[in-house]
Design a protein around this motif. Structure first.
Motif, PDB file in Angstrom:
ATOM      1  N   ALA A  87      46.002  28.351   0.884  1.00  0.00           N
ATOM      2  CA  ALA A  87      45.118  29.035   1.836  1.00  0.00           C
ATOM      3  C   ALA A  87      43.705  28.960   1.281  1.00  0.00           C
TER       4      ALA A  87
ATOM      5  N   THR B  86      40.688  30.088   6.425  1.00  0.00           N
ATOM      6  CA  THR B  86      40.231  31.337   7.028  1.00  0.00           C
ATOM      7  C   THR B  86      38.769  31.556   6.669  1.00  0.00           C
TER       8      THR B  86
ATOM      9  N   ASP C 277      35.345  41.518   5.740  1.00  0.00           N
ATOM     10  CA  ASP C 277      36.582  40.745   5.902  1.00  0.00           C
ATOM     11  C   ASP C 277      37.164  40.262   4.584  1.00  0.00           C
TER      12      ASP C 277
ATOM     13  N   LEU D  26      38.150  41.505   1.691  1.00  0.00           N
ATOM     14  CA  LEU D  26      39.344  42.157   1.152  1.00  0.00           C
ATOM     15  C   LEU D  26      40.559  41.952   2.071  1.00  0.00           C
ATOM     16  N   PRO D  27      40.457  42.302   3.366  1.00  0.00           N
ATOM     17  CA  PRO D  27      41.639  42.090   4.213  1.00  0.00           C
ATOM     18  C   PRO D  27      42.042  40.617   4.373  1.00  0.00           C
ATOM     19  N   ASN D  28      41.093  39.699   4.363  1.00  0.00           N
ATOM     20  CA  ASN D  28      41.461  38.273   4.433  1.00  0.00           C
ATOM     21  C   ASN D  28      42.378  37.909   3.276  1.00  0.00           C
TER      22      ASN D  28
ATOM     23  N   ARG E 102      44.077  39.981   1.242  1.00  0.00           N
ATOM     24  CA  ARG E 102      45.324  40.749   1.233  1.00  0.00           C
ATOM     25  C   ARG E 102      46.319  40.160   2.217  1.00  0.00           C
ATOM     26  N   HIS E 103      45.804  39.809   3.381  1.00  0.00           N
ATOM     27  CA  HIS E 103      46.694  39.280   4.403  1.00  0.00           C
ATOM     28  C   HIS E 103      47.353  37.987   3.946  1.00  0.00           C
ATOM     29  N   ALA E 104      46.541  37.127   3.337  1.00  0.00           N
ATOM     30  CA  ALA E 104      47.093  35.861   2.853  1.00  0.00           C
ATOM     31  C   ALA E 104      48.107  36.119   1.750  1.00  0.00           C
TER      32      ALA E 104
ATOM     33  N   ARG F 283      49.837  38.925   1.142  1.00  0.00           N
ATOM     34  CA  ARG F 283      51.013  39.632   1.656  1.00  0.00           C
ATOM     35  C   ARG F 283      52.003  38.676   2.308  1.00  0.00           C
ATOM     36  N   ALA F 284      51.462  37.622   2.932  1.00  0.00           N
ATOM     37  CA  ALA F 284      52.331  36.681   3.627  1.00  0.00           C
ATOM     38  C   ALA F 284      53.335  36.066   2.651  1.00  0.00           C
TER      39      ALA F 284
END
Lengths: 354, 392
Positions: B29, B64, B71, B73-75, B77-79, B81-82
């Motif tokens: 990613a 992304t 964005d 931090l959440p970018n 984390r989301h990657a 977490r996946a």
């Protein structure tokens, strides 16, 4: 009865608008060879599937509720206040400035918030004064003040509040004046309660107080309001001060309550556009404080959706923003039409005079 | 009801998917900074290197971009977490705080970051010695101004971050070195000053143009782009000035950054580029994971010595014309013309100037010359004091 009908009608209009927006954006996605279905699944799963996602949407919504209120309060009084952006910058920085000294917990947070609200209100004072005394268009003056504020903020970040060890940012906000995180492992902080409380407060003010009545009266028909004894200069200044406070607080929610860095960076990358996005949110929420809360959560959800659409649906950011733009535009359209229709009617009635 | 509806949609979508090809060897990613793709420099370089690695090793990539700094931090984390990515690459210094928070939350996830040192056991930090490459283009700019009799050299920077201090410091050092070299070779004492500005943005192209216009109007012989996509605006300013002068080729010139940007503007307006091989950095990180040699907590230093930074040359020009073609900025037919223009542009300068640049490079490589490398504001202020470059 009329109110219930109006509310239902508004909700129905919004739902219809959302469907139209989704269909139009979907057709564009399809035309470019992306699957609209997987795109929309990604878009909505991002925020509305689990607590983690929903927390993200709420975290995004927090500042938007407050900047939307800035626009909405003014719109209710018949004014176009575009100044939330600049007021919000200074609010964010004023909240950081409160970390130049040490205070006990809770008190420190309150002082930082007071700083932020005061900074936002102060920045709104000049445009409102110009409007109230000289009739200077508040649209022009607030847009100009946004730019002044932006460069003032650049200067403050680089020279006054600068972190001596890291030139790209301000000093870090001290822990006692931060909003604690509400849901662990997410961006969501207790600042969401502040935003919702302020929205409820504004609702109460507009609906149940004399001042609020005067504001709404000035918006509905300025001449009748003046005839009825409403001092329009007072209303203008009050509306701007209130808007300045909420915009300042919006900035504070970011510098005091958005992990990982409790600071403002040079170039303002974390707070830029929150004020302008607030205008869109206000439109979607029909300039109604309660509508704004829901609109902001929806808008915040769209922002989170941008991430998931890119990561898991493989849609590039430009396309994602197009989709968001179409949906937001469709949702804002009913209110936009209503405002312009109102303006035109007034203009016709008053013979070209606003 | 709503959930069931979503699940139904998901199933439909899965059925609608064409049968997937063979399993990829790995997944990466790429998390880009604000500004993202299309800057023809920093971010596009990250994309280029990742794409090459993905092709070479049979991996799959996801990109992304951030809309705002909120964005970051959440970018990440989301990657993370996946849990499906073998490596997550953060492109850009500003994401360091976010990575510092996310890396310990996902200790088994491998990360790499460009332009920052994040001291976590699962993060590979990739940093560049930009001051070395900037010294080379600085020396060139100084000698250019003296040679053409221009009063100034210019530099347009983005946001005031420590990474950019290295560019500025190297440039100042290089200009000073170049001017002394010029005096030594020609016996004339040049009177050249530096015009510099931090625009506060890595995305507002109009600001880059306005800043470059001001510098060119004052008589800057070349404007060094240290602000990624703002180079597009700087080049516009250069091109408009040349049109006004009725010339095809510079001076004034632009000096490119990150990528080899020499091909931009028909190949005769960008005299040289300070190449910062973000692409090599990303490629290396993926290769390490692919080959099982990835070590978290390490710092990968990219310098003149390992060709991580450097001044643009003919060999990489051709490679980067393709890069421009891929980005849709130019068409493949323009390739011979650009290459010819470029060669003519470089040949229009006396050979000794290019040799002097090579000499500086050799001396830096041999350790005879150490280019200043400020890390804090205080140290930067000292460099500015040491090399004020004010015109008398």
């Amino acid at each position: 009865m009329k109110r219930v009908y109006d509310t239902l009608r508004s909700v129905a209009e919004s739902i219809l608008a959302a469907i139209i927006g989704l269909v139009v954006a979907g057709l564009i996605l399809k035309a470019w060879g992306y699957s609209p279905i997987s795109a929309y699944i990604a878009l909505f799963e991002a925020s509305f599937k689990d607590l983690y996602g929903f927390s993200g949407a709420l975290a995004n919504a927090t500042p938007l509720i407050l900047t939307a209120l800035t626009f909405a309060v003014a719109a209710r009084a018949g004014l176009f206040n575009i100044g939330a952006e600049g007021q919000m910058y200074l609010g964010a920085l004023a909240a950081v400035a409160a970390s130049l000294f040490r205070l006990p917990p809770v008190l420190h947070l309150l002082v930082a918030l007071a700083f932020a609200g005061a900074a936002g209100a102060l920045w709104a004072l000049v445009p409102s004064g110009l409007r109230a005394t000289r009739g200077v268009s508040e649209v022009i003056s607030t847009i100009m003040f946004n730019w002044i504020s932006r460069f003032l903020a650049f200067w403050l970040v680089a020279n006054v509040l600068v972190d001596p060890y890291r030139a790209e940012k301000t000093i870090t906000v001290l822990p006692p004046s931060r909003f604690p995180t509400l849901v662990r492992g997410t961006d969501l902080s207790y600042a969401i309660f502040l935003a919702v409380a302020v929205a409820l407060l504004v609702y109460f003010l507009l609906r149940y107080t004399v001042t609020g009545y005067e504001m709404r009266a000035a918006g509905a028909n300025p001449d009748a309001a003046r005839y009825g004894g409403v001092r329009s200069a007072k209303v203008i200044v009050l509306v701007f001060l209130l808007g300045g406070i909420t915009a300042g607080l919006a900035g504070a929610t970011q510098s005091l309550g958005r992990p990982p860095s409790y600071a403002v960076f040079s170039g303002l990358p974390k707070i830029s556009n929150l004020g302008f996005d607030g205008i869109g949110v206000a439109m979607i929420g029909r300039n109604h404080p309660l509508g704004i809360i829901f609109a902001a959560i929806f808008y915040g959800g769209l922002q989170s959706g941008a991430r998931v659409m890119q990561l898991f649906a493989g849609i590039p950011l430009e396309m994602v923003r197009m989709v968001q733009g179409v949906i937001v535009l469709a949702l804002a359209l009913p209110e936009l039409l209503r405002i312009f229709r109102g303006f035109r009617r007034r203009r016709v009635e008053l013979g070209g005079e606003r | 009801m709503y959930r069931r509806f979503l699940v139904g949609l998901a199933v439909l979508a899965l059925l609608a998917l064409p049968l997937a090809g063979q399993q990829p060897q790995g997944r990466v990613a790429l998390i880009l900074d604000i500004g993202g793709r299309g800057d023809l420099s920093f971010n596009d370089m990250g994309f280029k290197g990742t794409e090459e690695a993905v092709r070479d090793f049979g991996w799959e990539m996801t990109v992304t971009e951030a809309v705002t700094a909120a964005d970051f931090l959440p970018n990440l984390r989301h990657a993370a977490r996946a849990g499906v990515f073998d490596l997550i690459i953060c492109v850009g210094f500003l994401q360091a705080d976010a990575l510092n928070q996310v890396a310990p939350e996902f200790p088994d996830q491998k990360f790499a970051i460009i332009d920052a040192v994040v001291d976590q056991p699962n993060v590979l930090s990739i940093i560049f010695e930009e001051q070395e490459g900037s010294a080379l283009v600085g020396a060139l700019a100084g000698m250019l101004a003296a040679h053409y009799g221009y009063p100034y050299v210019g530099i347009v920077l983005g946001i005031e971050i420590p990474v950019l201090y290295r560019f500025e410091a190297g440039y100042r050092f290089g200009i000073d070195w170049g001017l002394r070299k010029y005096a030594e070779v020609t016996g004339e004492e040049p009177n050249v000053g530096l015009l510099w500005v931090y625009t506060g943005t890595f995305s507002d192209i109009a600001k880059g143009k306005a800043a470059a216009e001001a510098q060119i109007e004052k008589g800057a012989v070349a404007v060094y782009n240290v602000a990624g996509p703002l180079g597009v605006g700087i080049l516009e300013a250069v091109t408009e000035k040349l049109e006004e002068l009725g010339r095809e080729a510079g001076p004034p010139f632009m000096i490119g950054v990150d990528a080899n940007q020499d091909w931009m503007g028909d190949g005769n307006k960008v005299i040289a580029s300070m190449m910062k091989r973000v692409d090599v950095g990303c490629y290396t990180a993926i290769r390490m994971v692919h080959e099982g040699t990835f070590e978290g907590g390490r710092i990968l230093r990219m310098s003149l010595a390992n060709e991580g930074v450097g001044i643009s040359r003919f060999l990489d020009l051709l490679d980067f014309i393709d890069f421009g073609v891929a980005a849709g900025a130019i068409s493949a037919e323009e390739r011979p013309e650009i290459a010819a223009n470029w060669a003519a542009m470089r040949a229009s300068l006396p050979t000794w100037i290019w040799k002097a640049v090579d000499e500086l490079e050799e001396k830096i490589l041999a350790g005879e010359i150490v280019v200043p490398k400020p890390t804090t504001r205080e140290e930067m202020l000292k460099v500015r004091e040491l090399y004020p470059l004010v015109r008398e």
